[in-house]
Scaffold this motif. Sequence first.
Motif, short mmCIF file in Angstrom:
data_model
loop_
_atom_site.label_atom_id
_atom_site.label_comp_id
_atom_site.label_asym_id
_atom_site.label_seq_id
_atom_site.Cartn_x
_atom_site.Cartn_y
_atom_site.Cartn_z
N PRO A 149 0.82 -1.21 0.00
CA PRO A 149 0.00 0.00 0.00
C PRO A 149 0.86 1.26 0.00
N GLU A 150 0.24 2.36 -0.38
CA GLU A 150 0.95 3.64 -0.47
C GLU A 150 1.54 4.06 0.87
N SER A 151 0.84 3.78 1.96
CA SER A 151 1.36 4.17 3.28
C SER A 151 2.67 3.44 3.61
N TRP A 152 2.79 2.19 3.19
CA TRP A 152 4.03 1.45 3.41
C TRP A 152 5.16 2.04 2.58
N HIS A 153 4.81 2.43 1.36
CA HIS A 153 5.82 3.04 0.48
C HIS A 153 6.31 4.36 1.08
N ASP A 154 5.39 5.16 1.61
CA ASP A 154 5.77 6.42 2.26
C ASP A 154 6.70 6.16 3.44
N ASN A 155 6.40 5.12 4.22
CA ASN A 155 7.28 4.77 5.35
C ASN A 155 8.65 4.32 4.86
N GLU A 156 8.68 3.59 3.75
CA GLU A 156 9.96 3.15 3.19
C GLU A 156 10.81 4.36 2.77
N ILE A 157 10.17 5.35 2.18
CA ILE A 157 10.88 6.58 1.77
C ILE A 157 11.40 7.32 3.00
N ASN A 158 10.56 7.43 4.03
CA ASN A 158 10.98 8.12 5.25
C ASN A 158 12.15 7.41 5.93
N ARG A 159 12.16 6.06 5.88
CA ARG A 159 13.26 5.30 6.49
C ARG A 159 14.58 5.49 5.75
N LEU A 160 14.52 5.92 4.49
CA LEU A 160 15.77 6.20 3.77
C LEU A 160 16.53 7.34 4.43
N ASP A 161 15.79 8.29 5.05
CA ASP A 161 16.38 9.39 5.81
C ASP A 161 17.46 10.13 5.00
N THR A 162 17.05 10.70 3.87
CA THR A 162 18.00 11.33 2.95
C THR A 162 18.02 12.85 2.98
N VAL A 163 17.09 13.47 3.70
CA VAL A 163 17.07 14.94 3.75
C VAL A 163 18.36 15.43 4.39
N GLY A 164 19.05 16.33 3.69
CA GLY A 164 20.32 16.87 4.16
C GLY A 164 21.53 16.21 3.54
N LEU A 165 21.32 15.09 2.85
CA LEU A 165 22.43 14.40 2.18
C LEU A 165 22.60 14.93 0.76
N SER A 166 23.70 14.60 0.14
CA SER A 166 23.88 14.94 -1.28
C SER A 166 23.06 13.95 -2.12
N LEU A 167 22.84 14.28 -3.39
CA LEU A 167 22.09 13.38 -4.26
C LEU A 167 22.82 12.05 -4.44
N GLU A 168 24.13 12.08 -4.48
CA GLU A 168 24.89 10.83 -4.63
C GLU A 168 24.75 9.94 -3.40
N GLU A 169 24.73 10.55 -2.22
CA GLU A 169 24.51 9.78 -0.99
C GLU A 169 23.09 9.21 -0.96
N ALA A 170 22.12 10.02 -1.41
CA ALA A 170 20.73 9.55 -1.49
C ALA A 170 20.62 8.39 -2.48
N ARG A 171 21.31 8.50 -3.62
CA ARG A 171 21.32 7.43 -4.62
C ARG A 171 21.87 6.13 -4.00
N THR A 172 22.96 6.24 -3.25
CA THR A 172 23.57 5.07 -2.62
C THR A 172 22.62 4.41 -1.64
N LYS A 173 21.95 5.21 -0.81
CA LYS A 173 21.00 4.65 0.16
C LYS A 173 19.84 3.96 -0.54
N ALA A 174 19.31 4.59 -1.59
CA ALA A 174 18.18 4.00 -2.31
C ALA A 174 18.60 2.71 -3.01
N THR A 175 19.78 2.69 -3.59
CA THR A 175 20.27 1.51 -4.28
C THR A 175 20.45 0.35 -3.31
N ARG A 176 20.91 0.64 -2.12
CA ARG A 176 21.08 -0.41 -1.10
C ARG A 176 19.74 -1.01 -0.69
N ARG A 177 18.66 -0.25 -0.84
CA ARG A 177 17.32 -0.73 -0.50
C ARG A 177 16.59 -1.34 -1.70
#
Length: 120
Positions: free
Chosen positions: A23-51
């Motif tokens: 469900p969409e709510s689970w997807h929203d939680n998955e995005i929040n768990r990435l915790d990427t606010v304040g990181l560079s785009l490359e760091e965000a890319r790395t975190k997302a790729t690991r997930r």
Amino acid sequence: MFRTSLLLIACLTLNGCGLTKIPESWHDNEINRLDTVGLSLEEARTKATRRGFKCSENIQFNRTIWDGGIERKVNTLQCYKKSLDLICPQTRYVIFNADSKSGKVLSAGGRITEFTCFSA
């Protein structure tokens, strides 16, 4: 009653649709768990790729978004993940918006695209 329940379960498992969709709510939680606010785009890319997300190689530069009535210039990176369903997959996207000057992620959002089982 038992036969009807058994038939319903068999149809759902054989169909394949909906078994790996979230469900969409689970997807929203998955995005929040990435915790990427304040990181560079490359760091965000790395975190997302690991997930398990696959990220675009291209960053969209100097896009204009409206944030609370304020116009901002952002660089955007989009990543996606497909469900395992072969007949009617679900694609989940995460979109990172980073400040065009500092390069730090300001926000991370997402959307889900559902594919119907019998579309042409």
